[in-house]
Each structure stands twice: as C-alpha cells, then as structure tokens.
Design a protein around this motif. Structure first.
Motif, PDB file in Angstrom:
ATOM      1  N   GLY A 187      42.724  42.933  34.257  1.00 27.86           N
ATOM      2  CA  GLY A 187      42.415  44.166  33.546  1.00 27.86           C
ATOM      3  C   GLY A 187      42.817  44.159  32.086  1.00 27.86           C
ATOM      4  O   GLY A 187      42.654  45.156  31.389  1.00 27.86           O
ATOM      5  N   LYS A 188      43.342  43.037  31.588  1.00 23.90           N
ATOM      6  CA  LYS A 188      43.749  42.960  30.178  1.00 23.90           C
ATOM      7  C   LYS A 188      42.525  42.958  29.274  1.00 23.90           C
ATOM      8  O   LYS A 188      41.518  42.330  29.562  1.00 23.90           O
ATOM      9  CB  LYS A 188      44.562  41.685  29.921  1.00 23.90           C
ATOM     10  CG  LYS A 188      45.943  41.739  30.497  1.00 23.90           C
ATOM     11  CD  LYS A 188      46.732  40.502  30.128  1.00 23.90           C
ATOM     12  CE  LYS A 188      48.110  40.565  30.748  1.00 23.90           C
ATOM     13  NZ  LYS A 188      48.798  39.284  30.698  1.00 23.90           N
ATOM     14  N   LYS A 189      42.637  43.666  28.154  1.00 23.12           N
ATOM     15  CA  LYS A 189      41.557  43.762  27.184  1.00 23.12           C
ATOM     16  C   LYS A 189      41.598  42.538  26.257  1.00 23.12           C
ATOM     17  O   LYS A 189      42.661  42.208  25.713  1.00 23.12           O
ATOM     18  CB  LYS A 189      41.716  45.037  26.376  1.00 23.12           C
ATOM     19  CG  LYS A 189      40.455  45.586  25.819  1.00 23.12           C
ATOM     20  CD  LYS A 189      40.713  46.957  25.205  1.00 23.12           C
ATOM     21  CE  LYS A 189      39.424  47.720  25.118  1.00 23.12           C
ATOM     22  NZ  LYS A 189      39.622  49.041  24.560  1.00 23.12           N
ATOM     23  N   LEU A 190      40.454  41.888  26.084  1.00 19.42           N
ATOM     24  CA  LEU A 190      40.354  40.718  25.212  1.00 19.42           C
ATOM     25  C   LEU A 190      39.188  40.906  24.252  1.00 19.42           C
ATOM     26  O   LEU A 190      38.220  41.611  24.569  1.00 19.42           O
ATOM     27  CB  LEU A 190      40.131  39.448  26.051  1.00 19.42           C
ATOM     28  CG  LEU A 190      41.242  39.067  27.017  1.00 19.42           C
ATOM     29  CD1 LEU A 190      40.763  38.018  27.993  1.00 19.42           C
ATOM     30  CD2 LEU A 190      42.445  38.550  26.263  1.00 19.42           C
TER      31      LEU A 190
ATOM     32  N   PHE B 137      47.251  43.590  41.255  1.00 17.91           N
ATOM     33  CA  PHE B 137      46.674  44.411  40.196  1.00 17.91           C
ATOM     34  C   PHE B 137      45.576  45.247  40.811  1.00 17.91           C
ATOM     35  O   PHE B 137      44.792  44.728  41.598  1.00 17.91           O
ATOM     36  CB  PHE B 137      46.113  43.534  39.068  1.00 17.91           C
ATOM     37  CG  PHE B 137      45.313  44.321  38.069  1.00 17.91           C
ATOM     38  CD1 PHE B 137      45.948  45.018  37.055  1.00 17.91           C
ATOM     39  CD2 PHE B 137      43.931  44.392  38.163  1.00 17.91           C
ATOM     40  CE1 PHE B 137      45.207  45.772  36.155  1.00 17.91           C
ATOM     41  CE2 PHE B 137      43.194  45.134  37.266  1.00 17.91           C
ATOM     42  CZ  PHE B 137      43.836  45.820  36.266  1.00 17.91           C
ATOM     43  N   PRO B 138      45.425  46.516  40.512  1.00 22.22           N
ATOM     44  CA  PRO B 138      46.340  47.346  39.736  1.00 22.22           C
ATOM     45  C   PRO B 138      47.616  47.657  40.512  1.00 22.22           C
ATOM     46  O   PRO B 138      47.665  47.482  41.726  1.00 22.22           O
ATOM     47  CB  PRO B 138      45.527  48.620  39.475  1.00 22.22           C
ATOM     48  CG  PRO B 138      44.453  48.643  40.502  1.00 22.22           C
ATOM     49  CD  PRO B 138      44.217  47.218  40.933  1.00 22.22           C
ATOM     50  N   GLU B 139      48.613  48.123  39.803  1.00 23.55           N
ATOM     51  CA  GLU B 139      49.929  48.429  40.372  1.00 23.55           C
ATOM     52  C   GLU B 139      49.803  49.388  41.551  1.00 23.55           C
ATOM     53  O   GLU B 139      49.164  50.426  41.455  1.00 23.55           O
ATOM     54  CB  GLU B 139      50.815  49.055  39.284  1.00 23.55           C
ATOM     55  CG  GLU B 139      52.281  49.154  39.650  1.00 23.55           C
ATOM     56  CD  GLU B 139      52.996  47.826  39.643  1.00 23.55           C
ATOM     57  OE1 GLU B 139      53.866  47.629  40.501  1.00 23.55           O
ATOM     58  OE2 GLU B 139      52.678  46.985  38.782  1.00 23.55           O
ATOM     59  N   GLY B 140      50.386  49.018  42.694  1.00 22.59           N
ATOM     60  CA  GLY B 140      50.388  49.882  43.871  1.00 22.59           C
ATOM     61  C   GLY B 140      49.151  49.749  44.753  1.00 22.59           C
ATOM     62  O   GLY B 140      49.068  50.371  45.811  1.00 22.59           O
TER      63      GLY B 140
ATOM     64  N   ILE C 221      40.990  40.566  45.771  1.00 20.75           N
ATOM     65  CA  ILE C 221      40.407  41.798  46.307  1.00 20.75           C
ATOM     66  C   ILE C 221      40.283  42.805  45.168  1.00 20.75           C
ATOM     67  O   ILE C 221      41.240  43.028  44.430  1.00 20.75           O
ATOM     68  CB  ILE C 221      41.288  42.361  47.440  1.00 20.75           C
ATOM     69  CG1 ILE C 221      41.263  41.404  48.624  1.00 20.75           C
ATOM     70  CG2 ILE C 221      40.825  43.752  47.851  1.00 20.75           C
ATOM     71  CD1 ILE C 221      42.228  41.748  49.722  1.00 20.75           C
ATOM     72  N   ILE C 222      39.093  43.395  45.035  1.00 16.65           N
ATOM     73  CA  ILE C 222      38.889  44.359  43.947  1.00 16.65           C
ATOM     74  C   ILE C 222      38.677  45.778  44.449  1.00 16.65           C
ATOM     75  O   ILE C 222      38.812  46.723  43.692  1.00 16.65           O
ATOM     76  CB  ILE C 222      37.714  43.945  43.033  1.00 16.65           C
ATOM     77  CG1 ILE C 222      36.424  43.786  43.847  1.00 16.65           C
ATOM     78  CG2 ILE C 222      38.043  42.679  42.261  1.00 16.65           C
ATOM     79  CD1 ILE C 222      35.170  43.753  43.005  1.00 16.65           C
ATOM     80  N   SER C 223      38.305  45.925  45.746  1.00 17.79           N
ATOM     81  CA  SER C 223      38.127  47.274  46.299  1.00 17.79           C
ATOM     82  C   SER C 223      38.220  47.228  47.813  1.00 17.79           C
ATOM     83  O   SER C 223      38.156  46.166  48.413  1.00 17.79           O
ATOM     84  CB  SER C 223      36.775  47.870  45.872  1.00 17.79           C
ATOM     85  OG  SER C 223      35.716  47.158  46.472  1.00 17.79           O
ATOM     86  N   TYR C 224      38.389  48.412  48.402  1.00 17.33           N
ATOM     87  CA  TYR C 224      38.401  48.511  49.860  1.00 17.33           C
ATOM     88  C   TYR C 224      37.784  49.836  50.276  1.00 17.33           C
ATOM     89  O   TYR C 224      37.673  50.757  49.485  1.00 17.33           O
ATOM     90  CB  TYR C 224      39.831  48.385  50.402  1.00 17.33           C
ATOM     91  CG  TYR C 224      40.674  49.634  50.233  1.00 17.33           C
ATOM     92  CD1 TYR C 224      40.766  50.570  51.258  1.00 17.33           C
ATOM     93  CD2 TYR C 224      41.362  49.884  49.051  1.00 17.33           C
ATOM     94  CE1 TYR C 224      41.528  51.715  51.101  1.00 17.33           C
ATOM     95  CE2 TYR C 224      42.121  51.020  48.885  1.00 17.33           C
ATOM     96  CZ  TYR C 224      42.205  51.937  49.918  1.00 17.33           C
ATOM     97  OH  TYR C 224      42.942  53.075  49.751  1.00 17.33           O
ATOM     98  N   LYS C 225      37.383  49.895  51.550  1.00 19.37           N
ATOM     99  CA  LYS C 225      36.889  51.155  52.089  1.00 19.37           C
ATOM    100  C   LYS C 225      37.226  51.185  53.581  1.00 19.37           C
ATOM    101  O   LYS C 225      37.281  50.149  54.241  1.00 19.37           O
ATOM    102  CB  LYS C 225      35.389  51.339  51.858  1.00 19.37           C
ATOM    103  CG  LYS C 225      34.511  50.325  52.530  1.00 19.37           C
ATOM    104  CD  LYS C 225      33.057  50.559  52.168  1.00 19.37           C
ATOM    105  CE  LYS C 225      32.227  49.423  52.750  1.00 19.37           C
ATOM    106  NZ  LYS C 225      31.001  49.212  52.077  1.00 19.37           N
ATOM    107  N   THR C 226      37.465  52.381  54.088  1.00 14.09           N
ATOM    108  CA  THR C 226      37.777  52.566  55.491  1.00 14.09           C
ATOM    109  C   THR C 226      36.466  52.654  56.252  1.00 14.09           C
ATOM    110  O   THR C 226      35.637  53.528  55.975  1.00 14.09           O
ATOM    111  CB  THR C 226      38.602  53.855  55.704  1.00 14.09           C
ATOM    112  OG1 THR C 226      39.764  53.778  54.871  1.00 14.09           O
ATOM    113  CG2 THR C 226      39.019  54.014  57.147  1.00 14.09           C
TER     114      THR C 226
END
Length: 160
Positions: free
Chosen positions: A68-71, A120-123, A152-157
C-alpha cells in the motif's frame, strides 16, 4: 555408453516472465506498472508537454499492491517500462494455524498451504480470523499474485 546420472534435473518450469514490456504512454490509470522493482497499481498519470529533447514525460503516481506504499516515477512516454502480470484467484479457508499459516482449497479441490494471514493492512489478519470463527463460518479469500509474491487481498463470508 552414458550413465543415467548424467543429468539430474530437480525441477523445471516454462521460464515464463513475471512482467511484460510496455511503452510508458500506453499505461492507463487503474493499470499496473513496476516502480523500483515493486508491482504497483496506477492511481494517477500526468503527462508533461514535449520538451526541448522531444519527449513528453509521464509522471506515474501508484501504490504498491502488496504494502500500500505510495510510489512515483517519471518516464518519457515513448520509452519502455515493465508491467507485472497480476493474477487473482479465489480460495476457501480450510484451517488457520496458531502462527497464522493457512490451509486453503480451490473449487477443483487443490490445496494450498504456503500462505499466511496478511500483515497489511493492519489488523486484517485478526479480522479474517474472527470472521472464520474457528471453522464455524465458511470464508472465501481472494489471493493476488505478482512477481512471485502471493498475498490475500480480500475475503467474504460464504456461509455461517
């Protein structure tokens, strides 16, 4: 004649590249670009006018797809750069170990055990573990892969 031990090939792959070359002027907002060796998603592109050396310059603002760092990078529009090949796949969580190591399974029944919960992201790791409810809920995760890195970038139930 020859011995059977002449060639000991342990593994083989197709040797496919993890990036492809592309002219800087062809990259669009929302696309991907390699900046400082990191795969990034383009947030903004500003193009400067043709200067005295005859090249318009593309100024890319992008975020690393894994941290997620901006470059930022500036490349003449007619010059070549590299674009990462990004793949996204869906997996179901089968098990989460104490250290955050995951056992995943896809729709075809193949298992994957080489991923950990994301840092990443935190938590985000705690959020996935809480949603999984020690195996009571069925959780589907999206794994993004580029330049030999998977996360992993996302999840869903799916069901509870």
């Amino acid at each position: 004649m020859s011995d059977d031990n002449d060639y000991a090939i342990e593994t083989a792959d197709a040797g496919a590249s993890t990036t492809i070359p592309m002219e800087a002027g062809q990259i669009k907002k929302g696309g991907y670009i390699m900046i400082k060796g990191k795969p990034c998603k383009v947030l903004n592109i500003s193009v400067s006018k043709t200067g005295k050396h005859g090249h318009a310059k593309c100024n890319f603002t992008a975020t690393d797809i894994f941290t997620g760092k901006k470059l930022e990078d500036m490349i003449p529009s007619t010059h070549g750069t590299t674009v990462p090949i990004v793949n996204k796949t869906e997996w179901e969580i089968i098990d989460i170990g104490e250290e955050g190591e995951l056992t995943l399974m896809d729709e075809a029944g193949y298992q994957k055990t080489d991923l950990n919960l994301p840092t990443f992201p935190e938590g985000f790791d705690k959020e996935i573990r809480a949603a999984w409810k020690e195996g009571e809920a069925q959780i589907s995760v999206t794994v993004q892969a580029a330049v030999g890195i998977e996360q992993i970038i996302s999840y869903k139930t799916v069901s509870t």
